[in-house]
Scaffold this active site. Sequence first.
Site, mmCIF file in Angstrom:
data_model
loop_
_atom_site.group_PDB
_atom_site.id
_atom_site.type_symbol
_atom_site.label_atom_id
_atom_site.label_comp_id
_atom_site.label_asym_id
_atom_site.label_seq_id
_atom_site.Cartn_x
_atom_site.Cartn_y
_atom_site.Cartn_z
ATOM 1 N N ARG A 164 5.289 0.300 3.235
ATOM 2 C CA ARG A 164 4.513 -0.294 2.144
ATOM 3 C C ARG A 164 3.118 -0.747 2.522
ATOM 4 N NH1 ARG A 164 9.125 -3.860 -0.678
ATOM 5 N NH2 ARG A 164 10.116 -2.014 -1.532
ATOM 6 N N HIS A 202 4.298 -9.259 -3.146
ATOM 7 C CA HIS A 202 5.698 -8.923 -3.423
ATOM 8 C C HIS A 202 6.698 -9.726 -2.607
ATOM 9 C CE1 HIS A 202 8.906 -6.346 -4.812
ATOM 10 N NE2 HIS A 202 9.203 -5.932 -3.593
ATOM 11 N N GLU A 235 13.626 5.387 -0.199
ATOM 12 C CA GLU A 235 12.395 4.619 -0.434
ATOM 13 C C GLU A 235 11.518 4.727 0.795
ATOM 14 O OE1 GLU A 235 12.799 0.716 -2.229
ATOM 15 O OE2 GLU A 235 14.656 1.323 -3.184
ATOM 16 N N HIS A 288 3.405 -5.020 -2.663
ATOM 17 C CA HIS A 288 4.071 -3.786 -3.116
ATOM 18 C C HIS A 288 2.977 -2.858 -3.625
ATOM 19 C CE1 HIS A 288 6.706 -1.042 -5.200
ATOM 20 N NE2 HIS A 288 7.759 -1.663 -4.687
ATOM 21 N N ARG A 329 8.295 -5.795 5.684
ATOM 22 C CA ARG A 329 9.706 -5.539 5.373
ATOM 23 C C ARG A 329 9.952 -4.093 4.947
ATOM 24 N NH1 ARG A 329 12.690 -5.647 0.658
ATOM 25 N NH2 ARG A 329 10.931 -6.429 -0.560
#
Length: 527
Positions: free
Chosen positions: A297, A358, A123, A251, A393
Amino acid sequence: MKTKSFQEEIYSDILIIGGGIAGATTALEAARQGLEINMVIKSAGVEGSNSYWAQGGIVSFGDDDDPELLREDILQAGDRINNPAAVDLLVQEGKKTVDRLLIKELKIPFARSSPDKLDYALEGGHSRRRILHVEDATGQRIITAFYKRLRQFPNIHFYFDHTAVDLLTVPHHSRNPLSYYRPPRCLGAYVLDNKSRQVKKFIAPYTVLATGGCGGVYQFTSNPRTTIGSGYAMALRAGARIVNMEYIQFHPTSLYHRDADGFLISESVRGEGARLKTRDGRTFMEKYSPQKDLAPRDVVTRSIYQEMINTNSNYVLLDLVSYARIDIKKRFPYIYRTCLKYGIDITKEPIPVVPAAHFCCGGVLVDLWGRSSLKGLYAAGEVACTGVHGANRLASTSLLEGLVWGTRVAQHIAENFRPELPCNPSQIHPWYYPKNEEPVDPALIHQDWATIRSTMWNYAGIIRTSKRLERARADLEYLKHRVDKFYQEAPMDPEIVDLRHGLLVALMITYAAIANPESRGAHFRQD
Ligand code: SIN
């Protein structure tokens, strides 16, 4: 005028508020130690938490991985304002805890690349493939397995369909004037039974907040709508320290569809090669980051936002089918089925996507054992700020953080357990109900939420300016007067309780964003 009526008092050694991975882990580990546990969960079933809906997976260690690399990826994503001790702890304990709890005990059927080899997904922000997953519905499998196990313990008592209203604290809720001379302490919570509309006193020497995040205060969110940050609001009113609330992570990719309400398109879709494109088919992430579509992100989100402005469009496209070297239906069955329901066949066409609120990287400040600044109160999972995430994060670290800190909270309570309460429960204030029996008009609640959510999205969202934030502050403060009055006068109702929590959380985010002029990670100022 307010009235008092009979009030149920429910005792336990530990009160856990919230039923996602952090609450479930705490319950399991504490139950093994023989402690009596009450779990208060707002939804009627286990699917109300963010954990349940986690698609991507949980960080472990890939084949060519190294703890130092994971540490560096977390710090880089977090813009280096992470708490180094908390990051080290997560890196050291993470894989061990996954192996012990999820693989050995709960037997989660993580995907395998061959019969004796786990499959590791990639990811954004990760320098290695290291994410364990069960297809694209990892959270559902983990949470379902947890509750199967938890139900085997007679010392865990579940209170579904119960909404926490406020933490019980001494001296605040004590009728004994002598309690002012002792340090403030939490001893449970006032909790509304959603069905009977009665407020019960849940009393315990140890309370654990595991209420998840607050994406639901934004117009577009990947979280369940009920995730409105009740834990932050209750902790603030109880006087616990709360930090970093400006770092709200968006997100990059939720499904753009009128009826989909923020359905997440997992970052692992980009991990399998999918690329972001404008509506006229141009890739664009190479303009914004050397990591392209797998940048952290916050970077991807702002790039999408910018491209939407540049192309005057409400969405961009995520093209999996042109790049995937996998069996799409097998790897992403849940995303495939859901998109198909909305008329999009992801094996044939790109997916329209937009960013959505998110994850909250801040929260109730806790130490390495999950202890908050208020005695008797612990926090774990998204509601807590351990400092692991810094300003942003890293993908798939949230389930892991809930697992590691849930374990440590239970361990700390069990090792230091003292059953004494800080005051005689008979000295705790009863709940006073307003005399008003008139049912709440849902149109009022609906409109108040619409105001909060559009204010947060437009003025305290992905790109922030002083003017926007000041407008958000003024509008939300004005609304707060009305909602507080509404709350005080209306009969007890879970919708109003949540509205009051959510509005306070919106204000917390706004004030934190105003106070921080520096753009870092998920907090981006453009002035
Ligand atoms: C995702 O699957 O993209 C979400 C995982 C996460 O938020 O860590």
